[in-house]
Design a protein around this motif. Structure first.
Motif, PDB file in Angstrom:
ATOM      1  N   GLY A 135       0.554  -1.219   0.248  1.00 10.24           N
ATOM      2  CA  GLY A 135       0.025  -0.272  -0.273  1.00 10.24           C
ATOM      3  C   GLY A 135       1.291   1.268   0.323  1.00 10.24           C
ATOM      4  O   GLY A 135       2.347   1.147  -0.253  1.00 10.24           O
ATOM      5  N   LYS A 136       0.038   2.138   0.085  1.00 13.78           N
ATOM      6  CA  LYS A 136       0.571   3.321   0.212  1.00 13.78           C
ATOM      7  C   LYS A 136       1.186   3.883   1.859  1.00 13.78           C
ATOM      8  O   LYS A 136      -0.002   3.711   2.352  1.00 13.78           O
ATOM      9  N   LEU A 137       1.997   4.710   1.889  1.00 13.32           N
ATOM     10  CA  LEU A 137       2.810   5.363   3.274  1.00 13.32           C
ATOM     11  C   LEU A 137       1.272   6.571   3.335  1.00 13.32           C
ATOM     12  O   LEU A 137       0.730   7.199   2.499  1.00 13.32           O
ATOM     13  N   PRO A 138       0.274   6.427   4.735  1.00 11.25           N
ATOM     14  CA  PRO A 138      -0.432   7.594   4.973  1.00 11.25           C
ATOM     15  C   PRO A 138       0.290   8.708   4.818  1.00 11.25           C
ATOM     16  O   PRO A 138       1.110   8.870   5.783  1.00 11.25           O
ATOM     17  N   THR A 139      -0.755   9.490   5.245  1.00 14.24           N
ATOM     18  CA  THR A 139       0.045  11.198   5.128  1.00 14.24           C
ATOM     19  C   THR A 139       0.112  10.904   7.573  1.00 14.24           C
ATOM     20  O   THR A 139      -0.705  10.523   8.136  1.00 14.24           O
ATOM     21  N   VAL A 140       0.937  11.871   7.662  1.00  7.84           N
ATOM     22  CA  VAL A 140       1.424  12.052   8.785  1.00  7.84           C
ATOM     23  C   VAL A 140       1.596  12.604  10.037  1.00  7.84           C
ATOM     24  O   VAL A 140       1.140  13.646   9.576  1.00  7.84           O
ATOM     25  N   THR A 167       1.317  19.242  12.876  1.00  2.00           N
ATOM     26  CA  THR A 167       2.344  19.504  11.851  1.00  2.00           C
ATOM     27  C   THR A 167       1.323  18.310  10.891  1.00  2.00           C
ATOM     28  O   THR A 167       1.836  16.702  11.772  1.00  2.00           O
ATOM     29  N   LEU A 168       1.515  18.233   9.745  1.00  3.09           N
ATOM     30  CA  LEU A 168       0.986  16.987   8.590  1.00  3.09           C
ATOM     31  C   LEU A 168       2.270  17.361   7.268  1.00  3.09           C
ATOM     32  O   LEU A 168       2.578  18.555   7.388  1.00  3.09           O
ATOM     33  N   ALA A 169       2.768  16.139   7.651  1.00  2.55           N
ATOM     34  CA  ALA A 169       3.630  15.595   6.298  1.00  2.55           C
ATOM     35  C   ALA A 169       3.386  14.804   5.925  1.00  2.55           C
ATOM     36  O   ALA A 169       2.550  13.521   6.166  1.00  2.55           O
ATOM     37  N   LEU A 179       3.321  19.621   4.764  1.00  2.00           N
ATOM     38  CA  LEU A 179       1.594  20.058   4.214  1.00  2.00           C
ATOM     39  C   LEU A 179       1.824  20.968   4.985  1.00  2.00           C
ATOM     40  O   LEU A 179       1.014  21.995   4.174  1.00  2.00           O
ATOM     41  N   GLY A 180       1.641  21.440   6.016  1.00  2.00           N
ATOM     42  CA  GLY A 180       0.984  22.251   6.698  1.00  2.00           C
ATOM     43  C   GLY A 180       1.674  22.311   8.482  1.00  2.00           C
ATOM     44  O   GLY A 180       1.169  21.222   8.920  1.00  2.00           O
ATOM     45  N   GLN A 181       1.328  23.562   9.178  1.00  2.00           N
ATOM     46  CA  GLN A 181       1.279  23.482  10.180  1.00  2.00           C
ATOM     47  C   GLN A 181       0.858  24.299  10.954  1.00  2.00           C
ATOM     48  O   GLN A 181       0.481  25.496  10.436  1.00  2.00           O
ATOM     49  N   ARG A 182      -0.266  24.104  12.061  1.00  2.00           N
ATOM     50  CA  ARG A 182      -1.217  25.552  12.577  1.00  2.00           C
ATOM     51  C   ARG A 182      -1.264  25.384  14.258  1.00  2.00           C
ATOM     52  O   ARG A 182      -1.175  23.969  14.959  1.00  2.00           O
ATOM     53  N   TRP A 216      -9.630  21.599   9.972  1.00  2.00           N
ATOM     54  CA  TRP A 216      -8.047  22.106   9.136  1.00  2.00           C
ATOM     55  C   TRP A 216      -8.016  21.177   8.054  1.00  2.00           C
ATOM     56  O   TRP A 216      -7.551  21.143   7.062  1.00  2.00           O
ATOM     57  N   LEU A 217      -7.860  19.514   8.945  1.00  2.00           N
ATOM     58  CA  LEU A 217      -7.474  18.811   7.179  1.00  2.00           C
ATOM     59  C   LEU A 217      -8.289  18.786   6.374  1.00  2.00           C
ATOM     60  O   LEU A 217      -8.179  18.304   5.961  1.00  2.00           O
ATOM     61  N   GLU A 218      -9.205  18.857   6.329  1.00  2.00           N
ATOM     62  CA  GLU A 218     -10.437  18.568   4.996  1.00  2.00           C
ATOM     63  C   GLU A 218     -10.073  19.764   4.419  1.00  2.00           C
ATOM     64  O   GLU A 218     -10.574  19.876   2.983  1.00  2.00           O
TER      65      GLU A 218
END
Length: 222
Positions: A135-140, A167-169, A179-182, A216-218
């Protein structure tokens, strides 16, 4: 005369017995009482059943790393508060109140419950196992608890304060791509100026943070 002497001796014995009992009772009352046990709090049972009627397409899986709490003592279950009107820089623990688990673990469970309503929430280990299986590595998603306390603005008024850094990576061969941080900050007033009011307000604030983080993730399309 013998009868009178006998009565007097009996009276002295009864009086001595009463004094002995009084001393014994006084000694027992002076013994230290066992210490009262701290009251343990958690975030409550959460949702009793999944929300029905949501026909939106499920979101892609997400790997939630272990929530860290750099602003708190690692592994501590203390319920913390600040006296903003005295010295807001000092974190103080309630002596007779504890969390059932360290706050980072309680926050992680609430995030997992909220995010899991529309997606599979994996651990880093299970995400890696999925990738090894083809499979694919999921977003962390990584979350740090920076503040988790009850703040007193006066002796009679207080509010909970929860501050999380998310923190999204995206996993990559060279590491992770940001990918983003808040930073999420939520305050909720406490119904009472004590540990019971503070823990309830902190649970409510955590629920609100979890909802805002999911939104936020959406918005990021993740």
């Amino acid at each position: 005369m013998k009868t009178i002497k006998f009565i007097a001796a009996s009276a002295r014995k009864s009086s001595a017995g009463a004094v002995f009992v009084a001393i014994l009772l006084a000694g027992c009352s002076a013994l230290p009482s066992p210490p009262s046990r701290p009251v343990h709090y958690d975030f409550g049972p959460g949702a009793m059943a999944p929300v029905a009627g949501d026909r939106r397409a499920p979101l892609p899986p997400l790997a939630l790393a272990d929530v860290e709490a750099p602003g708190l003592i690692e592994g501590s279950t203390a319920v913390l508060y600040r006296l903003a009107y005295a010295d807001a820089r000092q974190l103080r623990p309630y002596t007779q109140a504890r969390w059932s688990q360290p706050p980072a673990q309680l926050v992680q469970q609430r995030l997992r419950d909220q995010l899991g309503q529309r997606r599979a929430v994996l651990t880093l280990e299970s995400g890696a196992a999925q990738a090894r299986a083809g499979g694919k590595l999921p977003t962390v998603l990584r979350v740090d608890v920076e503040e988790f306390s009850q703040v007193f603005t006066s002796a009679a008024e207080s509010a909970s304060l929860v501050r999380l850094r998310a923190t999204l990576a995206e996993p990559a061969q060279a590491g992770e791509m940001l990918l983003g941080q808040r930073v999420f900050i939520v305050q909720r007033p406490a119904a009472s100026a004590d540990a019971a009011g503070g823990t309830r307000a902190l649970a409510e604030a955590t629920d609100q943070v979890a909802q805002e983080l999911a939104q936020w993730l959406e918005q990021l399309g993740r």
